[in-house]
Design a protein around this motif. Structure first.
Motif, PDB file in Angstrom:
ATOM      1  N   GLY A   1       0.813  -1.218   0.000  1.00  0.00           N
ATOM      2  CA  GLY A   1       0.000   0.000   0.000  1.00  0.00           C
ATOM      3  C   GLY A   1       0.839   1.256   0.000  1.00  0.00           C
ATOM      4  N   GLY A   2       0.261   2.341   0.428  1.00  0.00           N
ATOM      5  CA  GLY A   2       0.979   3.617   0.521  1.00  0.00           C
ATOM      6  C   GLY A   2       1.531   4.081  -0.813  1.00  0.00           C
ATOM      7  N   ASP A   3       2.515   4.979  -0.752  1.00  0.00           N
ATOM      8  CA  ASP A   3       3.054   5.535  -1.989  1.00  0.00           C
ATOM      9  C   ASP A   3       4.318   4.820  -2.462  1.00  0.00           C
ATOM     10  OD1 ASP A   3       4.768   6.407  -0.053  1.00  0.00           O
ATOM     11  OD2 ASP A   3       4.501   8.546  -0.435  1.00  0.00           O
ATOM     12  N   GLY A   4       4.712   3.742  -1.769  1.00  0.00           N
ATOM     13  CA  GLY A   4       5.850   2.955  -2.221  1.00  0.00           C
ATOM     14  C   GLY A   4       7.178   3.682  -2.153  1.00  0.00           C
ATOM     15  N   ARG A   5       7.390   4.406  -1.060  1.00  0.00           N
ATOM     16  CA  ARG A   5       8.668   5.110  -0.885  1.00  0.00           C
ATOM     17  C   ARG A   5       9.324   4.658   0.408  1.00  0.00           C
ATOM     18  NH1 ARG A   5       8.429  11.275  -1.308  1.00  0.00           N
ATOM     19  NH2 ARG A   5       7.378  10.847   0.639  1.00  0.00           N
ATOM     20  N   LEU A   6      10.641   4.763   0.434  1.00  0.00           N
ATOM     21  CA  LEU A   6      11.419   4.381   1.599  1.00  0.00           C
ATOM     22  C   LEU A   6      11.300   5.480   2.664  1.00  0.00           C
ATOM     23  CD1 LEU A   6      13.376   2.322   2.808  1.00  0.00           C
ATOM     24  CD2 LEU A   6      15.239   3.513   1.656  1.00  0.00           C
ATOM     25  N   THR A   7      10.385   5.268   3.617  1.00  0.00           N
ATOM     26  CA  THR A   7      10.157   6.230   4.691  1.00  0.00           C
ATOM     27  C   THR A   7       9.953   5.466   5.997  1.00  0.00           C
ATOM     28  OG1 THR A   7       7.773   6.204   4.324  1.00  0.00           O
ATOM     29  CG2 THR A   7       9.031   7.921   3.182  1.00  0.00           C
ATOM     30  N   ASN A   8      10.099   6.181   7.114  1.00  0.00           N
ATOM     31  CA  ASN A   8       9.801   5.560   8.404  1.00  0.00           C
ATOM     32  C   ASN A   8       8.350   5.100   8.411  1.00  0.00           C
ATOM     33  OD1 ASN A   8      12.256   5.689   9.948  1.00  0.00           O
ATOM     34  ND2 ASN A   8      11.972   7.905  10.017  1.00  0.00           N
ATOM     35  N   ASN A   9       8.104   3.952   9.013  1.00  0.00           N
ATOM     36  CA  ASN A   9       6.779   3.328   9.137  1.00  0.00           C
ATOM     37  C   ASN A   9       6.238   2.756   7.833  1.00  0.00           C
ATOM     38  OD1 ASN A   9       6.665   3.879  11.935  1.00  0.00           O
ATOM     39  ND2 ASN A   9       5.993   5.959  11.482  1.00  0.00           N
ATOM     40  N   ALA A  10       7.012   2.769   6.749  1.00  0.00           N
ATOM     41  CA  ALA A  10       6.571   2.136   5.496  1.00  0.00           C
ATOM     42  C   ALA A  10       6.523   0.625   5.721  1.00  0.00           C
ATOM     43  CB  ALA A  10       7.539   2.464   4.357  1.00  0.00           C
ATOM     44  N   LEU A  11       5.482  -0.014   5.226  1.00  0.00           N
ATOM     45  CA  LEU A  11       5.343  -1.461   5.353  1.00  0.00           C
ATOM     46  C   LEU A  11       5.838  -2.133   4.082  1.00  0.00           C
ATOM     47  CD1 LEU A  11       1.817  -1.753   7.015  1.00  0.00           C
ATOM     48  CD2 LEU A  11       4.051  -1.948   8.112  1.00  0.00           C
ATOM     49  N   VAL A  12       6.613  -3.210   4.272  1.00  0.00           N
ATOM     50  CA  VAL A  12       7.178  -3.952   3.145  1.00  0.00           C
ATOM     51  C   VAL A  12       6.897  -5.432   3.343  1.00  0.00           C
ATOM     52  CG1 VAL A  12       9.314  -4.569   1.954  1.00  0.00           C
ATOM     53  CG2 VAL A  12       8.983  -2.251   2.773  1.00  0.00           C
ATOM     54  N   ARG A  13       6.523  -6.092   2.274  1.00  0.00           N
ATOM     55  CA  ARG A  13       6.257  -7.532   2.296  1.00  0.00           C
ATOM     56  C   ARG A  13       7.488  -8.250   1.743  1.00  0.00           C
ATOM     57  NH1 ARG A  13       3.134 -10.964   4.913  1.00  0.00           N
ATOM     58  NH2 ARG A  13       2.495 -12.724   3.670  1.00  0.00           N
TER      59      ARG A  13
ATOM     60  N   ARG B   1      13.113 -20.627  -0.753  1.00  0.00           N
ATOM     61  CA  ARG B   1      12.615 -21.895  -0.272  1.00  0.00           C
ATOM     62  C   ARG B   1      13.527 -22.516   0.801  1.00  0.00           C
ATOM     63  NH1 ARG B   1      12.033 -24.953  -4.567  1.00  0.00           N
ATOM     64  NH2 ARG B   1      10.623 -26.528  -4.988  1.00  0.00           N
ATOM     65  N   GLN B   2      14.841 -22.362   0.677  1.00  0.00           N
ATOM     66  CA  GLN B   2      15.763 -22.922   1.661  1.00  0.00           C
ATOM     67  C   GLN B   2      15.569 -22.289   3.041  1.00  0.00           C
ATOM     68  OE1 GLN B   2      16.395 -22.119  -1.410  1.00  0.00           O
ATOM     69  NE2 GLN B   2      17.978 -23.380  -2.339  1.00  0.00           N
ATOM     70  N   LEU B   3      14.973 -21.125   3.082  1.00  0.00           N
ATOM     71  CA  LEU B   3      14.658 -20.468   4.354  1.00  0.00           C
ATOM     72  C   LEU B   3      13.172 -20.640   4.662  1.00  0.00           C
ATOM     73  CD1 LEU B   3      16.784 -17.243   3.799  1.00  0.00           C
ATOM     74  CD2 LEU B   3      17.312 -19.143   5.322  1.00  0.00           C
ATOM     75  N   LEU B   4      12.644 -21.778   4.265  1.00  0.00           N
ATOM     76  CA  LEU B   4      11.252 -22.191   4.489  1.00  0.00           C
ATOM     77  C   LEU B   4      10.234 -21.385   3.684  1.00  0.00           C
ATOM     78  CD1 LEU B   4      11.389 -22.768   8.350  1.00  0.00           C
ATOM     79  CD2 LEU B   4      11.757 -24.436   6.529  1.00  0.00           C
ATOM     80  N   GLY B   5      10.690 -20.521   2.796  1.00  0.00           N
ATOM     81  CA  GLY B   5       9.774 -19.740   1.966  1.00  0.00           C
ATOM     82  C   GLY B   5       8.850 -18.841   2.770  1.00  0.00           C
ATOM     83  N   LEU B   6       9.259 -18.488   3.971  1.00  0.00           N
ATOM     84  CA  LEU B   6       8.408 -17.666   4.833  1.00  0.00           C
ATOM     85  C   LEU B   6       8.182 -16.279   4.242  1.00  0.00           C
ATOM     86  CD1 LEU B   6      10.070 -18.526   8.261  1.00  0.00           C
ATOM     87  CD2 LEU B   6       7.873 -19.344   7.431  1.00  0.00           C
ATOM     88  N   ALA B   7       6.963 -15.813   4.307  1.00  0.00           N
ATOM     89  CA  ALA B   7       6.620 -14.456   3.876  1.00  0.00           C
ATOM     90  C   ALA B   7       6.211 -13.683   5.128  1.00  0.00           C
ATOM     91  CB  ALA B   7       5.487 -14.487   2.875  1.00  0.00           C
ATOM     92  N   PHE B   8       6.611 -12.421   5.180  1.00  0.00           N
ATOM     93  CA  PHE B   8       6.277 -11.624   6.357  1.00  0.00           C
ATOM     94  C   PHE B   8       6.255 -10.146   5.988  1.00  0.00           C
ATOM     95  CE2 PHE B   8      10.830 -11.920   6.225  1.00  0.00           C
ATOM     96  CZ  PHE B   8      11.302 -10.703   6.657  1.00  0.00           C
ATOM     97  N   THR B   9       5.605  -9.373   6.858  1.00  0.00           N
ATOM     98  CA  THR B   9       5.544  -7.926   6.682  1.00  0.00           C
ATOM     99  C   THR B   9       6.462  -7.277   7.710  1.00  0.00           C
ATOM    100  OG1 THR B   9       3.249  -8.074   5.936  1.00  0.00           O
ATOM    101  CG2 THR B   9       4.008  -5.918   6.683  1.00  0.00           C
ATOM    102  N   ALA B  10       7.207  -6.285   7.243  1.00  0.00           N
ATOM    103  CA  ALA B  10       8.118  -5.562   8.130  1.00  0.00           C
ATOM    104  C   ALA B  10       7.830  -4.075   8.036  1.00  0.00           C
ATOM    105  CB  ALA B  10       9.562  -5.843   7.745  1.00  0.00           C
ATOM    106  N   LYS B  11       8.153  -3.369   9.115  1.00  0.00           N
ATOM    107  CA  LYS B  11       7.954  -1.924   9.163  1.00  0.00           C
ATOM    108  C   LYS B  11       9.315  -1.254   9.271  1.00  0.00           C
ATOM    109  CE  LYS B  11       6.268   0.290  12.868  1.00  0.00           C
ATOM    110  NZ  LYS B  11       5.307   0.749  13.861  1.00  0.00           N
ATOM    111  N   TYR B  12       9.568  -0.315   8.350  1.00  0.00           N
ATOM    112  CA  TYR B  12      10.831   0.413   8.369  1.00  0.00           C
ATOM    113  C   TYR B  12      10.853   1.422   9.503  1.00  0.00           C
ATOM    114  CZ  TYR B  12      12.819  -1.385   4.073  1.00  0.00           C
ATOM    115  OH  TYR B  12      13.379  -2.205   3.132  1.00  0.00           O
TER     116      TYR B  12
END
Length: 183
Positions: free
Chosen positions: A44-56, A61-72
């Motif tokens: 979502g959002g405007d897709g810029r590298l800013t504080n509180n931006a969420l990234v998926r 696969r070798q790292l279990l293919g885990l998907a997660f959301t992180a907050k900058y």
């Protein structure tokens, strides 16, 4: 009861801090060179590298293919920045990554820190190994992206160190066996 893992490594890369900052923290760029990730994109959002931006993020696969959301957070271009997982990541309650870029003669000192809280004590050791390998490979890949010659040197030094450690462990085992036979 959760267990904490704290890892930190530094290398010198022959590049400017602003170039390395964008490579390490911009999700689309990171997914191109870091072999630990299959994909990385803004949510979502405007897709810029800013504080509180969420990234998926999605691990390979070798790292279990885990998907997660992180907050900058703690973004201070081009000196430092990082992110932390919003929710748990597989067996981890929390995963954080922090980068710092310190200019110096001949390049930039890059420090990558990873902190994790493991949900189960019994899985701490294997997860710590996986995260340590991920941290080292990320730094080597970053260096290879901007400085192939320096990365090869670092990889060779790492292999020599690993061989030396294996030889020391073997010598210690052999000495222990010899001492046991003498008894």
């Amino acid at each position: 009861m959760s267990e904490s893992i704290q890892l930190k490594q530094s290398i010198v890369v022959r590049s400017r801090p602003d170039v390395l900052y964008r490579l390490a923290l911009e999700p689309r760029r990171r997914a191109k060179w870091d072999k630990n990730f299959v994909s990385a994109a803004y949510e979502g959002g405007d897709g810029r590298l800013t504080n509180n931006a969420l990234v998926r993020f999605k691990f390979r696969r070798q790292l279990l293919g885990l998907a997660f959301t992180a907050k900058y957070g703690q973004l201070q271009p081009p000196q430092r920045g990082g992110w932390e997982s919003v929710r748990h990541v597989g067996p981890l309650e929390k995963l954080t990554q922090a980068w710092s870029f310190k200019p110096m003669p001949g390049g930039t000192e890059v420090t990558l820190s990873m902190n994790a809280r493991v949900r189960y004590r019994w899985i701490r050791a294997p997860i710590e190994r996986v995260l340590n390998n991920m941290l080292v490979s990320t730094l080597i890949e970053l260096q290879r992206t901007v400085d192939a010659q320096g990365a090869q040197l670092m990889e060779d030094v790492g292999k020599e160190l690993a061989e030396k450690q294996r030889a020391e462990q073997k010598a210690a085992k052999d000495a222990a066996r010899a001492a046991k036979k003498r008894r």
